[in-house]
Design a protein around this motif. Structure first.
Motif, PDB file in Angstrom:
ATOM      1  N   SER A   1     -40.844  50.354  11.532  1.00  0.00           N
ATOM      2  CA  SER A   1     -41.910  49.416  11.881  1.00  0.00           C
ATOM      3  C   SER A   1     -41.506  47.966  11.612  1.00  0.00           C
ATOM      4  CB  SER A   1     -43.178  49.724  11.072  1.00  0.00           C
ATOM      5  OG  SER A   1     -43.654  51.003  11.369  1.00  0.00           O
ATOM      6  N   GLY A   2     -40.838  47.737  10.484  1.00  0.00           N
ATOM      7  CA  GLY A   2     -40.525  46.364  10.108  1.00  0.00           C
ATOM      8  C   GLY A   2     -39.176  45.851  10.569  1.00  0.00           C
ATOM      9  N   TYR A   3     -38.182  46.752  10.680  1.00  0.00           N
ATOM     10  CA  TYR A   3     -36.817  46.309  10.964  1.00  0.00           C
ATOM     11  C   TYR A   3     -36.169  47.025  12.140  1.00  0.00           C
ATOM     12  CZ  TYR A   3     -37.306  44.239   6.379  1.00  0.00           C
ATOM     13  OH  TYR A   3     -37.752  43.505   5.317  1.00  0.00           O
ATOM     14  N   ASP A   4     -36.852  47.990  12.729  1.00  0.00           N
ATOM     15  CA  ASP A   4     -36.348  48.769  13.849  1.00  0.00           C
ATOM     16  C   ASP A   4     -35.058  49.506  13.497  1.00  0.00           C
ATOM     17  OD1 ASP A   4     -36.645  49.823  16.387  1.00  0.00           O
ATOM     18  OD2 ASP A   4     -35.370  48.304  17.311  1.00  0.00           O
ATOM     19  N   VAL A   5     -34.985  50.022  12.273  1.00  0.00           N
ATOM     20  CA  VAL A   5     -33.870  50.863  11.823  1.00  0.00           C
ATOM     21  C   VAL A   5     -34.426  52.002  10.972  1.00  0.00           C
ATOM     22  CG1 VAL A   5     -32.160  48.995  11.807  1.00  0.00           C
ATOM     23  CG2 VAL A   5     -33.414  49.510   9.726  1.00  0.00           C
ATOM     24  N   THR A   6     -33.605  53.020  10.738  1.00  0.00           N
ATOM     25  CA  THR A   6     -33.980  54.103   9.837  1.00  0.00           C
ATOM     26  C   THR A   6     -33.151  53.985   8.561  1.00  0.00           C
ATOM     27  OG1 THR A   6     -32.319  55.630  10.696  1.00  0.00           O
ATOM     28  CG2 THR A   6     -34.493  55.646  11.774  1.00  0.00           C
ATOM     29  N   TYR A   7     -33.475  54.789   7.578  1.00  0.00           N
ATOM     30  CA  TYR A   7     -32.727  54.781   6.322  1.00  0.00           C
ATOM     31  C   TYR A   7     -31.283  55.210   6.561  1.00  0.00           C
ATOM     32  CZ  TYR A   7     -31.530  55.778   1.462  1.00  0.00           C
ATOM     33  OH  TYR A   7     -30.918  55.808   0.232  1.00  0.00           O
ATOM     34  N   ASP A   8     -31.073  56.207   7.421  1.00  0.00           N
ATOM     35  CA  ASP A   8     -29.710  56.633   7.746  1.00  0.00           C
ATOM     36  C   ASP A   8     -28.914  55.499   8.383  1.00  0.00           C
ATOM     37  OD1 ASP A   8     -30.010  59.179   6.736  1.00  0.00           O
ATOM     38  OD2 ASP A   8     -30.596  60.046   8.665  1.00  0.00           O
ATOM     39  N   GLU A   9     -29.557  54.751   9.256  1.00  0.00           N
ATOM     40  CA  GLU A   9     -28.872  53.611   9.877  1.00  0.00           C
ATOM     41  C   GLU A   9     -28.537  52.553   8.830  1.00  0.00           C
ATOM     42  OE1 GLU A   9     -30.695  53.659  14.396  1.00  0.00           O
ATOM     43  OE2 GLU A   9     -31.920  52.819  12.790  1.00  0.00           O
ATOM     44  N   TYR A  10     -29.452  52.331   7.895  1.00  0.00           N
ATOM     45  CA  TYR A  10     -29.186  51.385   6.811  1.00  0.00           C
ATOM     46  C   TYR A  10     -27.989  51.840   5.982  1.00  0.00           C
ATOM     47  CZ  TYR A  10     -29.565  49.254   2.229  1.00  0.00           C
ATOM     48  OH  TYR A  10     -29.261  48.626   1.050  1.00  0.00           O
ATOM     49  N   LEU A  11     -27.959  53.139   5.635  1.00  0.00           N
ATOM     50  CA  LEU A  11     -26.853  53.660   4.827  1.00  0.00           C
ATOM     51  C   LEU A  11     -25.513  53.550   5.537  1.00  0.00           C
ATOM     52  CD1 LEU A  11     -28.412  56.869   3.245  1.00  0.00           C
ATOM     53  CD2 LEU A  11     -27.918  54.695   2.117  1.00  0.00           C
ATOM     54  N   SER A  12     -25.497  53.801   6.836  1.00  0.00           N
ATOM     55  CA  SER A  12     -24.241  53.754   7.587  1.00  0.00           C
ATOM     56  C   SER A  12     -23.847  52.327   7.947  1.00  0.00           C
ATOM     57  CB  SER A  12     -24.345  54.600   8.858  1.00  0.00           C
ATOM     58  OG  SER A  12     -25.207  53.985   9.794  1.00  0.00           O
ATOM     59  N   GLY A  13     -24.811  51.421   7.927  1.00  0.00           N
ATOM     60  CA  GLY A  13     -24.520  50.035   8.292  1.00  0.00           C
ATOM     61  C   GLY A  13     -24.479  49.810   9.790  1.00  0.00           C
ATOM     62  N   MET A  14     -24.884  50.817  10.561  1.00  0.00           N
ATOM     63  CA  MET A  14     -24.904  50.705  12.017  1.00  0.00           C
ATOM     64  C   MET A  14     -26.178  51.333  12.565  1.00  0.00           C
ATOM     65  SD  MET A  14     -21.013  51.643  13.241  1.00  0.00           S
ATOM     66  CE  MET A  14     -21.200  53.376  12.935  1.00  0.00           C
ATOM     67  N   THR A  15     -26.672  50.765  13.654  1.00  0.00           N
ATOM     68  CA  THR A  15     -27.819  51.379  14.315  1.00  0.00           C
ATOM     69  C   THR A  15     -27.350  52.591  15.101  1.00  0.00           C
ATOM     70  OG1 THR A  15     -27.585  50.052  16.319  1.00  0.00           O
ATOM     71  CG2 THR A  15     -28.970  49.136  14.550  1.00  0.00           C
ATOM     72  N   PHE A  16     -28.285  53.420  15.533  1.00  0.00           N
ATOM     73  CA  PHE A  16     -27.946  54.607  16.307  1.00  0.00           C
ATOM     74  C   PHE A  16     -27.218  54.217  17.591  1.00  0.00           C
ATOM     75  CE2 PHE A  16     -28.993  57.867  19.485  1.00  0.00           C
ATOM     76  CZ  PHE A  16     -28.414  58.965  18.870  1.00  0.00           C
ATOM     77  N   ASP A  17     -27.683  53.150  18.252  1.00  0.00           N
ATOM     78  CA  ASP A  17     -27.025  52.697  19.477  1.00  0.00           C
ATOM     79  C   ASP A  17     -25.589  52.262  19.213  1.00  0.00           C
ATOM     80  OD1 ASP A  17     -29.244  53.235  21.005  1.00  0.00           O
ATOM     81  OD2 ASP A  17     -29.992  51.168  20.973  1.00  0.00           O
ATOM     82  N   GLU A  18     -25.351  51.619  18.095  1.00  0.00           N
ATOM     83  CA  GLU A  18     -23.988  51.222  17.749  1.00  0.00           C
ATOM     84  C   GLU A  18     -23.121  52.440  17.457  1.00  0.00           C
ATOM     85  OE1 GLU A  18     -24.869  46.866  15.714  1.00  0.00           O
ATOM     86  OE2 GLU A  18     -24.858  48.663  14.464  1.00  0.00           O
ATOM     87  N   MET A  19     -23.698  53.455  16.794  1.00  0.00           N
ATOM     88  CA  MET A  19     -22.944  54.672  16.476  1.00  0.00           C
ATOM     89  C   MET A  19     -22.537  55.436  17.731  1.00  0.00           C
ATOM     90  SD  MET A  19     -24.751  56.432  13.210  1.00  0.00           S
ATOM     91  CE  MET A  19     -26.249  55.572  12.810  1.00  0.00           C
ATOM     92  N   THR A  20     -23.445  55.495  18.705  1.00  0.00           N
ATOM     93  CA  THR A  20     -23.190  56.290  19.903  1.00  0.00           C
ATOM     94  C   THR A  20     -22.522  55.493  21.009  1.00  0.00           C
ATOM     95  OG1 THR A  20     -25.395  55.798  20.781  1.00  0.00           O
ATOM     96  CG2 THR A  20     -25.143  57.808  19.449  1.00  0.00           C
ATOM     97  N   GLY A  21     -22.433  54.184  20.843  1.00  0.00           N
ATOM     98  CA  GLY A  21     -21.820  53.355  21.880  1.00  0.00           C
ATOM     99  C   GLY A  21     -22.766  53.006  22.997  1.00  0.00           C
ATOM    100  N   ALA A  22     -24.041  53.319  22.847  1.00  0.00           N
ATOM    101  CA  ALA A  22     -25.020  53.053  23.901  1.00  0.00           C
ATOM    102  C   ALA A  22     -25.221  51.565  24.140  1.00  0.00           C
ATOM    103  CB  ALA A  22     -26.356  53.705  23.567  1.00  0.00           C
ATOM    104  N   ASP A  23     -24.923  50.740  23.156  1.00  0.00           N
ATOM    105  CA  ASP A  23     -25.108  49.299  23.322  1.00  0.00           C
ATOM    106  C   ASP A  23     -23.904  48.639  23.998  1.00  0.00           C
ATOM    107  OD1 ASP A  23     -23.361  49.640  21.207  1.00  0.00           O
ATOM    108  OD2 ASP A  23     -24.200  47.980  20.036  1.00  0.00           O
TER     109      ASP A  23
END
Length: 107
Positions: free
Chosen positions: A72-94
């Motif tokens: 809600s506040g940052y458009d990320v999840t805890y897993d994304e915070y821990l990895s230092g990358m958003t899901f889109d960055e991890m999958t290459g979608a961006d």
């Protein structure tokens, strides 16, 4: 807000908290803390407070409330915070350009 914003605010909060934190206790909290201290006999009362923070954190993570608040506040999840990358960055979608629906099927 983004993952970078979350990291910046986390670093700021971490620095502000420091090693010690003075906490005002209401009557109910003081009573519960006294009972826990008597029953569990920790070396210091601070240990109970540290355990309480750990338990609240774990419960918040396990229930999904932390992910909800972070999304809600940052458009990320805890897993994304821990990895230092958003899901889109991890999958290459961006990495792909956005599709232009008007020109999508034109040759």
């Amino acid at each position: 807000m983004s993952l970078d914003d979350l990291n910046a605010e986390m670093e700021e909060s971490y620095a502000e908290i420091g090693d010690e934190l003075a906490v005002a206790l209401d009557r109910e909290t003081r009573n519960e803390l006294a009972l826990l201290e008597t029953a569990l006999e920790p070396e210091e009362t601070d240990e109970l407070v540290r355990r309480a923070v750990h338990m609240l954190f774990q419960t918040t993570v396990d229930s999904g409330k932390l992910d909800f608040q972070l999304r809600s506040g940052y458009d990320v999840t805890y897993d994304e915070y821990l990895s230092g990358m958003t899901f889109d960055e991890m999958t290459g979608a961006d990495q792909y350009p956005s599709m232009d629906d008007e020109r999508r099927y034109q040759f």
